[in-house]
Design a protein around this motif. Structure first.
Motif, short mmCIF file in Angstrom:
data_model
loop_
_atom_site.label_atom_id
_atom_site.label_comp_id
_atom_site.label_asym_id
_atom_site.label_seq_id
_atom_site.Cartn_x
_atom_site.Cartn_y
_atom_site.Cartn_z
N THR A 156 0.61 -1.43 -0.07
CA THR A 156 0.08 0.41 -0.24
C THR A 156 0.91 1.13 -0.44
O THR A 156 0.51 2.26 -0.70
N GLU A 157 1.78 1.23 0.65
CA GLU A 157 2.67 2.46 0.43
C GLU A 157 3.96 2.95 0.17
O GLU A 157 4.16 3.90 -1.22
N ALA A 158 3.33 1.33 -0.87
CA ALA A 158 4.97 1.62 -2.06
C ALA A 158 2.99 2.90 -3.15
O ALA A 158 3.53 3.05 -4.21
N ALA A 159 2.03 2.31 -3.49
CA ALA A 159 1.10 2.80 -3.76
C ALA A 159 0.85 3.82 -3.53
O ALA A 159 -0.17 4.96 -4.04
N ASP A 160 1.44 4.76 -2.74
CA ASP A 160 1.82 6.12 -2.27
C ASP A 160 0.17 6.21 -2.10
O ASP A 160 -0.06 6.93 -1.63
N ILE A 161 -0.35 5.46 -0.57
CA ILE A 161 -1.18 5.07 0.40
C ILE A 161 -0.75 5.64 1.81
O ILE A 161 -0.01 4.68 2.22
N ASP A 162 -2.01 6.38 2.42
CA ASP A 162 -1.39 6.53 3.55
C ASP A 162 -1.94 5.40 4.49
O ASP A 162 -3.34 4.49 4.20
N THR A 163 -0.62 4.84 5.40
CA THR A 163 -1.20 3.09 6.24
C THR A 163 -0.70 3.68 7.46
O THR A 163 -0.95 2.66 8.42
N SER A 164 -1.28 4.89 8.30
CA SER A 164 -1.36 5.43 9.46
C SER A 164 -2.09 4.65 10.24
O SER A 164 -1.46 3.88 11.41
N LYS A 165 -3.24 3.73 9.64
CA LYS A 165 -4.34 2.87 10.28
C LYS A 165 -3.96 1.92 10.34
O LYS A 165 -3.90 1.21 11.09
N SER A 166 -3.43 1.03 9.58
CA SER A 166 -2.37 -0.10 9.45
C SER A 166 -1.25 -0.60 10.33
O SER A 166 -1.95 -1.01 11.13
N ARG A 167 -1.12 0.60 10.08
CA ARG A 167 0.09 0.29 10.90
C ARG A 167 -0.38 0.33 12.42
O ARG A 167 0.62 -0.49 13.46
N GLU A 168 -0.95 0.94 12.96
CA GLU A 168 -1.61 1.12 14.33
C GLU A 168 -1.73 -0.33 13.96
O GLU A 168 -2.23 -0.11 15.53
N ALA A 169 -2.86 -1.11 13.82
CA ALA A 169 -3.39 -1.93 13.88
C ALA A 169 -2.20 -3.19 14.01
O ALA A 169 -2.37 -4.21 14.85
N LEU A 170 -1.18 -3.04 12.69
CA LEU A 170 0.18 -3.93 12.98
C LEU A 170 0.30 -3.51 14.26
O LEU A 170 0.59 -4.69 15.23
N GLU A 171 0.77 -3.04 14.66
CA GLU A 171 1.50 -2.34 16.18
C GLU A 171 0.85 -3.50 17.08
O GLU A 171 0.91 -3.42 18.19
N SER A 172 -0.20 -2.73 17.46
CA SER A 172 -1.41 -3.16 18.27
C SER A 172 -1.20 -4.82 18.34
O SER A 172 -1.79 -5.90 19.68
N PHE A 173 -1.55 -5.20 16.53
CA PHE A 173 -1.61 -6.85 16.97
C PHE A 173 -0.02 -7.30 16.71
O PHE A 173 -0.08 -8.37 17.83
N SER A 174 0.90 -6.80 16.33
CA SER A 174 1.85 -7.64 17.14
C SER A 174 2.66 -7.33 18.64
O SER A 174 3.33 -8.26 19.37
N ALA A 175 1.90 -6.37 19.25
CA ALA A 175 2.04 -6.14 20.53
C ALA A 175 0.60 -7.70 21.74
O ALA A 175 1.65 -8.30 22.51
N LEU A 176 0.19 -7.93 21.25
CA LEU A 176 -1.01 -9.27 21.79
C LEU A 176 0.29 -10.35 21.31
O LEU A 176 0.50 -11.28 21.97
N VAL A 177 0.76 -10.63 20.00
CA VAL A 177 1.79 -12.03 19.74
C VAL A 177 2.99 -11.92 20.31
O VAL A 177 2.74 -12.71 21.29
N ASP A 178 3.59 -10.66 21.06
CA ASP A 178 4.25 -10.62 21.69
C ASP A 178 4.50 -10.67 23.20
O ASP A 178 4.50 -11.65 24.37
N SER A 179 2.83 -10.69 23.24
CA SER A 179 2.28 -11.31 24.93
C SER A 179 1.75 -12.64 24.67
O SER A 179 1.68 -13.12 25.92
N LEU A 180 1.29 -13.20 23.95
CA LEU A 180 1.57 -14.52 23.80
C LEU A 180 2.87 -15.41 24.03
O LEU A 180 2.64 -16.11 24.57
N ARG A 181 3.90 -14.79 23.24
CA ARG A 181 4.21 -15.85 23.23
C ARG A 181 5.42 -15.13 24.99
O ARG A 181 5.81 -16.32 25.94
N ASP A 182 5.13 -13.96 26.01
CA ASP A 182 5.06 -14.21 27.07
C ASP A 182 4.82 -15.23 28.17
O ASP A 182 4.96 -15.82 28.95
N ALA A 183 2.95 -14.84 27.24
CA ALA A 183 2.20 -16.07 28.68
C ALA A 183 2.90 -17.23 28.08
O ALA A 183 2.54 -18.24 29.33
#
Length: 467
Positions: A379-406
């Protein structure tokens, strides 16, 4: 409501197989939870009924796969909805078939029933800890004290009529029996249906229901032999006590009916005054009852480790020895075995949870995480704003890290061992179960976010609604 066709076919085959084994069963109806159904064997002598309910569990498990079902006997297989239990309907009868717990019409004149009732009240009050320990195991902890099961506080529900008679006995003697009224159905065109004076209280662990007591705290996966053995033993102790007290009170007046009745009333009055604290007809789920029970001095062992640790107390060891049921060594060995079973069951569940998280859930989460990252890159290669997608990815990545910790925290808790079974059981209760709950919370959040085509297991919705 109507049972699903597949369920009816499964139940019919189960019933046919049980009839061939000599097990008389009845009852087909929906229960509270989705895909939950009840089966009830008919009344039999305790030792036969104990064997037959083992055959019932085995038959249901064996027949279920033929109908593409899995029969779950776990007390709480799903969080957030009702669990499953067993009701042990218990009464005493003479060798000629006379039920000692049949109140009959004029209950206040039925001295045999009143004596038996008093013995049961005394037994449950004196040995509430033992009765609670008889239903203590890992999976039943999820159920007892929850919002659909009886609380872990052992109390007796008697209903309006018997409660009234007990109050009369406490005052010096029962002189009348309360009669039942009719149910108000709100329609004059319908027939009058009598309301039983006992009614039904689904929140009580030990309730009088017509001509028997119903012990509702027994777990659905549990054999009924041990709870029934405990119940028989504690009531035998109270009947023995009652006999001694009656013999002293009656003395040489056995031929005088009036004096005999007077002596019986005196003994019953004393027993009721001493042990009426265990009688409770209200809502067992209400927090106020827990506070009230504490004031009354009733034990409340919310979990199995505390309950089982009372099993070999001197009071209980003396009781079983006196009636030649179990020696002190035999009772201690059972406590050890029950605690060891508790540890092994929870540890197996913990290791299974780790295996599922590592080999099923974490790979699915990483795939979705990768898809999100690739999507952002394209999406970024097509020069489209991905700020919301990045927020979603960061939130999801934190959950994956929490899964590993658990998973790591659960692994550490499971790997801990103690030579002493009591210490190990306490660790399993405090650390392993806590780590499992933490893992569960993370996985529940992931289940809501990972796409259906990547989620590797049936979802809650599918398991609870597909029939």
């Amino acid at each position: 409501g109507r049972l699903p066709a597949r369920v009816v076919a499964f139940r019919a085959e189960v019933e046919r197989d049980l009839y061939r084994l000599g097990v008389p069963v009845k009852t087909r109806h929906n229960e509270v939870a989705p895909c939950q159904f009840e089966l009830a064997p008919t009344f039999e002598t305790a030792n036969v009924a104990s064997d037959h309910q083992m055959l019932v569990m085995e038959t249901m498990r064996r027949v279920a796969p033929r109908h593409n079902f899995v029969c779950l006997l776990h007390e709480k297989p799903f969080a957030g909805i009702n669990g499953s239990g067993k009701h042990v309907n218990w009464s005493l009868a003479t060798d000629t078939g006379s039920n000692l717990l049949d109140p009959r019409d004029d209950t206040h004149t039925n001295m045999i029933f009143l004596c038996t009732l008093a013995a049961v009240i005394r037994a449950v009050d004196l040995h509430a800890d033992l009765l609670r320990a008889s239903v203590a195991h890992a999976s039943n902890d999820h159920r007892l004290g929850a919002n659909e099961a009886p609380p872990a506080i052992m109390s007796i529900f008697l209903g309006d009529m018997l409660s009234d008679i007990v109050n009369q006995l406490e005052s010096g003697g029962a002189k009348s029996t309360m009669k039942g009224t009719n149910l108000d159905l709100g329609a004059t065109s319908l027939p009058q249906i009598p309301r039983h004076t006992g009614d039904r209280n689904r929140t009580s662990p030990f309730a009088f229901t017509g001509n028997k007591f119903e012990f509702r705290a027994v777990g659905s996966s549990q054999a009924v032999a041990w709870p029934t053995t405990v119940l028989n033993t504690i009531v035998a102790d109270s009947l023995s006590f009652l006999c001694v007290q009656l013999e002293k009170a009656i003395g040489k007046n056995a031929g005088d009916e009036a004096k005999v009745r007077g002596a019986v009333r005196g003994v019953l009055q004393k027993i009721i005054k001493q042990h009426k604290r265990v009688i409770f007809n209200g809502d067992g789920y209400d927090k106020s009852w827990h506070d009230e029970a504490r004031k009354r001095g009733l034990p409340n062992h919310r979990e199995s480790v505390a309950a089982l640790s009372t099993l070999s107390d001197k009071k209980n060891a003396d009781l079983f020895s006196a009636f030649k049921v179990l020696s002190k060594v035999e009772l201690e060995s059972r406590e050890h075995v029950f605690l060891e079973k508790y540890c092994k069951q929870v540890l197996i569940e913990g290791e299974t949870a780790m295996l599922m998280a590592r080999t099923l859930i974490l790979p699915a989460a990483i795939r979705y995480q990768t898809e999100q990252a690739e999507n952002i890159s394209v999406t970024e290669a097509a020069d489209i704003d991905t700020s919301k997608s990045r927020e979603a990815l960061e939130s999801f990545s934190a959950l994956v890290d929490s899964l590993r910790d658990a998973v790591e925290a659960l692994e550490k808790a499971v790997d801990h061992h103690d030579a002493d079974v009591h210490t190990h059981a306490a660790h399993v209760r405090d650390k392993v179960r806590g780590a499992m709950n933490d893992l569960r919370e993370v996985v529940d959040q992931l289940e809501e976010r990972i796409p259906a085509d990547l989620w590797p297991m049936p979802t809650y919705r599918e398991m609870l609604t597909i029939k």
